[in-house]
Design a protein around this motif. Structure first.
Motif, PDB file in Angstrom:
ATOM      1  N   VAL A  20       0.867  -1.169   0.000  1.00 52.67           N
ATOM      2  CA  VAL A  20       0.000   0.000   0.000  1.00 52.67           C
ATOM      3  C   VAL A  20       0.908   1.224   0.000  1.00 52.67           C
ATOM      4  O   VAL A  20       1.699   1.426   0.913  1.00 52.67           O
ATOM      5  N   LEU A  25      -2.574   0.398  -4.575  1.00 49.95           N
ATOM      6  CA  LEU A  25      -2.373  -0.942  -4.019  1.00 49.95           C
ATOM      7  C   LEU A  25      -1.654  -1.763  -5.084  1.00 49.95           C
ATOM      8  O   LEU A  25      -2.180  -1.977  -6.168  1.00 49.95           O
ATOM      9  N   SER A  43      -8.128   1.452  -5.917  1.00 41.85           N
ATOM     10  CA  SER A  43      -9.134   1.342  -4.862  1.00 41.85           C
ATOM     11  C   SER A  43      -9.204  -0.096  -4.365  1.00 41.85           C
ATOM     12  O   SER A  43      -8.874  -1.031  -5.094  1.00 41.85           O
ATOM     13  N   ARG A  44      -9.648  -0.255  -3.135  1.00 43.82           N
ATOM     14  CA  ARG A  44      -9.815  -1.597  -2.581  1.00 43.82           C
ATOM     15  C   ARG A  44     -10.910  -2.384  -3.302  1.00 43.82           C
ATOM     16  O   ARG A  44     -10.742  -3.567  -3.544  1.00 43.82           O
ATOM     17  N   MET A  48     -10.414  -6.048  -4.858  1.00 44.05           N
ATOM     18  CA  MET A  48     -11.222  -7.201  -4.450  1.00 44.05           C
ATOM     19  C   MET A  48     -11.933  -7.822  -5.652  1.00 44.05           C
ATOM     20  O   MET A  48     -12.105  -9.045  -5.703  1.00 44.05           O
ATOM     21  N   ARG A  75      -9.019  -8.810   2.640  1.00 44.32           N
ATOM     22  CA  ARG A  75      -9.953  -7.863   3.260  1.00 44.32           C
ATOM     23  C   ARG A  75      -9.284  -7.024   4.343  1.00 44.32           C
ATOM     24  O   ARG A  75      -9.709  -5.912   4.632  1.00 44.32           O
TER      25      ARG A  75
END
Length: 77
Positions: A20, A25, A43-44, A48, A75
């Protein structure tokens, strides 16, 4: 400041980490079959989405605990 998360590390040739760095990421996967591959996400949710495509639950039908561990590790990033 870069923060590094280890998703899994089976040995020196099979590992997956997430770095990060501010908003980005960086997912780095090293395998003895494919070499090194990296993905960068902003973005997360985007990360994901990639994780769900890369690690489909159906591939882990015989070992759901390993799939759950991988998903939990992502997560927590």
């Amino acid at each position: 400041m870069i923060k590094k998360h280890s998703i899994y590390k089976k040995d020196n040739w099979n590992m997956l980490t997430v770095e990060v760095n501010g908003k980005s990421l960086n997912v780095r996967e090293i395998s003895d079959q494919w070499g090194e591959d990296s993905q960068t996400f902003l973005s997360r949710p985007a990360m994901m989405h990639w994780v769900e495509q890369r690690f489909p639950k159906s591939d882990y039908a015989d070992n759901l605990q390993e799939w759950e561990d991988i998903m939990t590790a992502f997560r927590e990033v």
